[in-house]
Design an enzyme around this catalytic site. Structure first.
Site, PDB file in Angstrom:
ATOM      1  N   ASN A   9      58.573 -46.813  40.685  1.00  0.00           N
ATOM      2  CA  ASN A   9      59.922 -46.261  40.772  1.00  0.00           C
ATOM      3  C   ASN A   9      60.031 -45.574  42.130  1.00  0.00           C
ATOM      4  O   ASN A   9      59.548 -44.464  42.314  1.00  0.00           O
ATOM      5  CB  ASN A   9      60.160 -45.256  39.629  1.00  0.00           C
ATOM      6  N   TRP A  10      60.638 -46.280  43.048  1.00  0.00           N
ATOM      7  CA  TRP A  10      60.744 -45.747  44.414  1.00  0.00           C
ATOM      8  C   TRP A  10      61.754 -44.601  44.501  1.00  0.00           C
ATOM      9  O   TRP A  10      61.840 -43.930  45.524  1.00  0.00           O
ATOM     10  CB  TRP A  10      61.150 -46.868  45.384  1.00  0.00           C
ATOM     11  N   LYS A  11      62.554 -44.410  43.469  1.00  0.00           N
ATOM     12  CA  LYS A  11      63.608 -43.380  43.483  1.00  0.00           C
ATOM     13  C   LYS A  11      64.454 -43.544  44.758  1.00  0.00           C
ATOM     14  O   LYS A  11      64.673 -44.683  45.173  1.00  0.00           O
ATOM     15  CB  LYS A  11      62.987 -41.988  43.327  1.00  0.00           C
ATOM     16  N   HIS A  93      66.490 -42.304  32.812  1.00  0.00           N
ATOM     17  CA  HIS A  93      65.525 -41.456  33.525  1.00  0.00           C
ATOM     18  C   HIS A  93      65.988 -39.992  33.523  1.00  0.00           C
ATOM     19  O   HIS A  93      67.169 -39.704  33.698  1.00  0.00           O
ATOM     20  CB  HIS A  93      65.345 -41.958  34.961  1.00  0.00           C
ATOM     21  N   GLU A 160      57.832 -40.424  29.303  1.00  0.00           N
ATOM     22  CA  GLU A 160      57.784 -39.724  30.591  1.00  0.00           C
ATOM     23  C   GLU A 160      58.134 -38.251  30.385  1.00  0.00           C
ATOM     24  O   GLU A 160      59.302 -37.856  30.491  1.00  0.00           O
ATOM     25  CB  GLU A 160      58.744 -40.391  31.575  1.00  0.00           C
ATOM     26  N   SER A 209      53.199 -38.519  37.244  1.00  0.00           N
ATOM     27  CA  SER A 209      52.022 -38.307  38.102  1.00  0.00           C
ATOM     28  C   SER A 209      50.949 -39.388  37.948  1.00  0.00           C
ATOM     29  O   SER A 209      49.756 -39.101  38.051  1.00  0.00           O
ATOM     30  CB  SER A 209      51.404 -36.926  37.848  1.00  0.00           C
ATOM     31  N   GLY A 230      55.852 -42.823  40.295  1.00  0.00           N
ATOM     32  CA  GLY A 230      56.923 -42.518  41.245  1.00  0.00           C
ATOM     33  C   GLY A 230      56.313 -42.263  42.608  1.00  0.00           C
ATOM     34  O   GLY A 230      56.081 -43.191  43.386  1.00  0.00           O
TER      35      GLY A 230
HETATM   36  P1  13P Z   1      55.888 -39.212  39.632  1.00  0.00           P
HETATM   37  O1  13P Z   1      54.902 -40.345  39.527  1.00  0.00           O
HETATM   38  O2  13P Z   1      56.211 -38.830  41.043  1.00  0.00           O
HETATM   39  O3  13P Z   1      55.468 -38.082  38.765  1.00  0.00           O
HETATM   40  O4  13P Z   1      57.264 -39.747  39.042  1.00  0.00           O
HETATM   41  C1  13P Z   1      57.289 -40.223  37.751  1.00  0.00           C
HETATM   42  C2  13P Z   1      58.610 -40.799  37.505  1.00  0.00           C
HETATM   43  O5  13P Z   1      59.606 -40.082  37.425  1.00  0.00           O
HETATM   44  C3  13P Z   1      58.698 -42.252  37.406  1.00  0.00           C
HETATM   45  O6  13P Z   1      59.897 -42.644  36.868  1.00  0.00           O
END
Ligand code: 13P
Length: 249
Positions: A9-11, A93, A160, A209, A230
């Site tokens: 998930n590159w956000k 999300h 999550e 994480s 992420g």
């Molecule tokens: P992180 O891996 O940065 O904790 O993010 C998790 C996330 O929100 C994936 O959708």
């Protein structure tokens, strides 16, 4: 063989198209000979037309709207995504709940629309509380209203927990046992909404994480069908390490 799914998930990253293309190409080369894992890159909308999915590296979006087309300023429909070769979409999300005020009722309508357009849905559930409980039950029950039991196979459920996301204020990394508990909770609710058989077969992965040092633990001890990293997925080499860590185990 049922493949383990690892979804980046590159956000809202990276900052430029040049970087997105470069990172995608690095990943494409790195995962070409992977056998046991289905890697998916969920990139920002704006990069999706340029990143070409292959049979060993799939593309996903991070949101979608309802319907096929129409007067919905700023929105992107599941059908439009599908026409670009996008196979997956993340819905529900916690960052969309937090920053965009998205309610579970809307997530539900998006899930129905995405499934209707032939996308696979990566449905995130999780709460601020350590123990999975009524908030997650609500997310699942409301989010899945009207979803047919035969369509559950087109969903990837993500446990999550908000407290385990790398950027959350008081982040604590979840243990595989905590992931296991979250997964069991989701399966229990799915059993109540649908039936035991459907719940047993549901694909449940873990997010929060995830990196190359812990992903195997979530899969082996946490009994997860994959992961949704992420921050760690933004480094293409680290994403490849995650995929390889699982493929070679
Ligand atoms: P992180 O891996 O940065 O904790 O993010 C998790 C996330 O929100 C994936 O959708």
């Amino acid at each position: 063989m049922v493949k383990i799914i690892i979804i980046a998930n590159w956000k809202m990253n990276p900052a430029t198209l040049t970087e997105a293309k470069r990172n995608f190409e690095i990943i494409k080369k790195g995962v070409r000979n992977i056998k046991k894992v289905e890697p998916v890159i969920c990139a920002p909308f704006i990069f999706l037309p340029v990143l070409k999915a292959t049979n060993y590296l799939k593309l996903g979006a991070q949101d979608c709207f309802l319907g096929e087309r129409g007067p919905f300023t700023g929105e992107v429909s599941p059908k439009q995504l599908k026409s670009l070769g996008v196979g997956y979409v993340i819905l529900g999300h916690s960052e969309r709940r937090k920053h965009s005020g998205e309610l579970t009722e809307l997530v539900n309508r998006k899930i129905i629309a995405a499934l209707g357009a032939g996308l696979k849905v990566i449905f995130c559930v999780g709460s601020e509380t350590k123990k999975p409980g009524k908030e997650m039950r609500y997310q699942l029950k409301t989010g899945l209203k009207g979803v047919k039991k035969q369509d559950v196979a087109k969903l990837v459920f993500v446990y999550e927990p908000v407290w385990a996301i790398s950027t959350s204020k008081n982040k604590v990394v979840a243990t595989p046992q905590e992931a296991l508990k979250g997964g069991l909770y989701i399966r229990d609710i799915l059993g109540k909404i649908f039936d035991e058989e459907t719940a047993k077969k549901a694909k449940i992965i873990y997010g929060g994480s995830v990196d190359s040092s812990n992903i195997r633990g979530f899969i082996k001890e946490g009994k997860m069908a994959g992961g949704l990293p992420g921050a760690a997925s933004l480094d293409p080499h680290e994403f490849i390490r995650m995929v390889k860590a699982v493929d070679e185990s």
